[in-house]
Write a protein that holds these residues in place. Structure first.
Motif, mmCIF file in Angstrom:
data_model
loop_
_atom_site.group_PDB
_atom_site.id
_atom_site.type_symbol
_atom_site.label_atom_id
_atom_site.label_comp_id
_atom_site.label_asym_id
_atom_site.label_seq_id
_atom_site.Cartn_x
_atom_site.Cartn_y
_atom_site.Cartn_z
ATOM 1 N N PRO A 117 0.785 -1.233 0.000
ATOM 2 C CA PRO A 117 0.000 0.000 0.000
ATOM 3 C C PRO A 117 0.818 1.285 0.000
ATOM 4 O O PRO A 117 0.445 2.259 -0.668
ATOM 5 N N TRP A 118 1.939 1.307 0.763
ATOM 6 C CA TRP A 118 2.704 2.551 0.816
ATOM 7 C C TRP A 118 3.300 2.913 -0.535
ATOM 8 O O TRP A 118 3.574 4.087 -0.817
ATOM 9 N N LEU A 119 3.501 1.914 -1.406
ATOM 10 C CA LEU A 119 4.050 2.189 -2.731
ATOM 11 C C LEU A 119 3.072 3.020 -3.556
ATOM 12 O O LEU A 119 3.472 3.829 -4.389
ATOM 13 N N TRP A 120 1.785 2.811 -3.284
ATOM 14 C CA TRP A 120 0.734 3.527 -4.007
ATOM 15 C C TRP A 120 0.215 4.748 -3.247
ATOM 16 O O TRP A 120 -0.486 5.581 -3.830
ATOM 17 N N CYS A 144 -1.729 -10.690 -0.246
ATOM 18 C CA CYS A 144 -0.627 -10.366 0.661
ATOM 19 C C CYS A 144 -0.416 -8.858 0.665
ATOM 20 O O CYS A 144 -0.433 -8.218 -0.389
ATOM 21 N N THR A 145 -0.187 -8.303 1.846
ATOM 22 C CA THR A 145 -0.007 -6.865 1.949
ATOM 23 C C THR A 145 0.941 -6.556 3.090
ATOM 24 O O THR A 145 1.266 -7.422 3.904
ATOM 25 N N GLY A 148 2.374 -2.184 9.276
ATOM 26 C CA GLY A 148 3.412 -1.569 10.096
ATOM 27 C C GLY A 148 4.047 -0.373 9.409
ATOM 28 O O GLY A 148 3.638 0.056 8.328
ATOM 29 N N HIS A 149 5.059 0.164 10.062
ATOM 30 C CA HIS A 149 5.741 1.334 9.511
ATOM 31 C C HIS A 149 6.540 0.929 8.272
ATOM 32 O O HIS A 149 6.802 -0.259 8.032
ATOM 33 N N THR A 150 6.935 1.902 7.488
ATOM 34 C CA THR A 150 7.716 1.628 6.283
ATOM 35 C C THR A 150 9.180 1.963 6.529
ATOM 36 O O THR A 150 9.509 3.077 6.943
ATOM 37 N N PRO A 155 5.485 7.402 3.503
ATOM 38 C CA PRO A 155 4.662 7.478 4.715
ATOM 39 C C PRO A 155 4.161 6.102 5.164
ATOM 40 O O PRO A 155 3.958 5.202 4.350
ATOM 41 N N SER A 156 3.914 5.974 6.468
ATOM 42 C CA SER A 156 3.568 4.687 7.077
ATOM 43 C C SER A 156 2.083 4.482 7.320
ATOM 44 O O SER A 156 1.662 3.365 7.643
#
Length: 270
Positions: A117-120, A144-145, A148-150, A155-156
């Motif tokens: 998700p953070w990639l998008w 699969c996803t 937690g923080h990145t 952003p996390s």
């Protein structure tokens, strides 16, 4: 004892050298390289840790694929059965990506879908994911996803188990969801969501055994023994390094077997 690595990737140079991974390169000492990593190197790293199967994923982002599905299929073909493919998805093209997921599963033999998700910059509750969830249920493969923080420089917020994974599991109770990277610093939230939903699981990728939060270790030893899967996040961490000090967890034989391969074998129908 055999091991299944639930979260890894065989990188391409455009994946490994991306600017967003600068923080990971700083932590791990990995250097940029324009030369493709030979599949034999990855296979050797898996063999070194008795990894029977590594689930190698594609990476798709808003600027295009960093590792595309056909590249993953080519890596799998060179790995002598040591790798299985996990599809990536272009969220910006919902119908095309549903068709691509179907091709990846039915023609390429992939066993799951992974979206980071953070990639998008889009949480898992965004409407663009929902056609893919329905397709995963229809195809009988897990989603699969990351939770937690990145570690990468993004952003996390999108990695919070509550409300995002919780809501997806409510909307798609038939969907199997495997949440990678433990969920720290929201590990207690992640455990609560896994407890609440029959088809929600957590994998330990991106963490070595010594860095597992105490609440996860307690969960793994007890009521969560059927819910936690091993993952490495190779090549950032090799499976061998991730599993150093495994004995320190003091798992009984059944729990150790479930953690290392039994849960993944069941969840991914391997």
């Amino acid at each position: 004892m055999p091991v299944i690595d639930a979260w890894m990737q065989h990188p391409t140079p455009r994946h490994a050298n991306h600017e967003m991974f600068e923080s990971l390169r700083r932590w791990t000492g990995m250097e940029r390289s324009d030369e493709p990593l030979p599949v034999e190197v990855t296979v050797a790293a898996l063999e070194d840790a008795d990894v029977e199967v590594g689930l190698a994923a594609a990476w798709y982002g808003p600027q295009g694929p960093l590792i595309d599905n056909d590249e993953v299929a080519a890596f799998v073909a060179q790995a002598d059965g040591r790798l299985r493919g996990v599809a990536g998805a272009d969220l910006a093209r919902p119908m095309a990506t549903v068709r691509e997921l179907r091709r990846a599963v039915e023609e390429l033999g992939f066993v799951a879908l992974r979206v980071v998700p953070w990639l998008w910059g889009l949480p898992p509750t965004d409407r663009l994911y929902y056609p893919l969830y329905a397709a995963c249920v229809d195809l009988g493969v897990p989603f699969c996803t990351q939770v937690g923080h990145t570690g990468p420089l993004r952003p996390s917020e999108t990695g919070r188990p509550i409300p995002y994974v919780d809501q997806v599991a409510l909307d798609f109770p038939e969907l199997t969801i495997v949440c990678g990277h433990i969920g720290y610093p929201w590990t207690t939230e992640m455990i609560a969501v896994a407890d609440k939903h029959e088809n929600v699981f957590v994998d330990t990728s991106a963490y070595t055994v010594r860095r597992y939060p105490p609440e996860l270790v307690e969960y793994l030893r007890g009521r969560g023994r059927h819910k936690v899967l091993f993952g490495s996040n190779y090549p950032m961490i090799t499976p061998g390094r991730a599993l150093e000090h495994l004995d320190d967890l003091k798992l009984d034989e059944e729990t150790r077997e479930l953690f290392l391969h039994g849960n993944a074998r069941r969840v991914f129908a391997l």
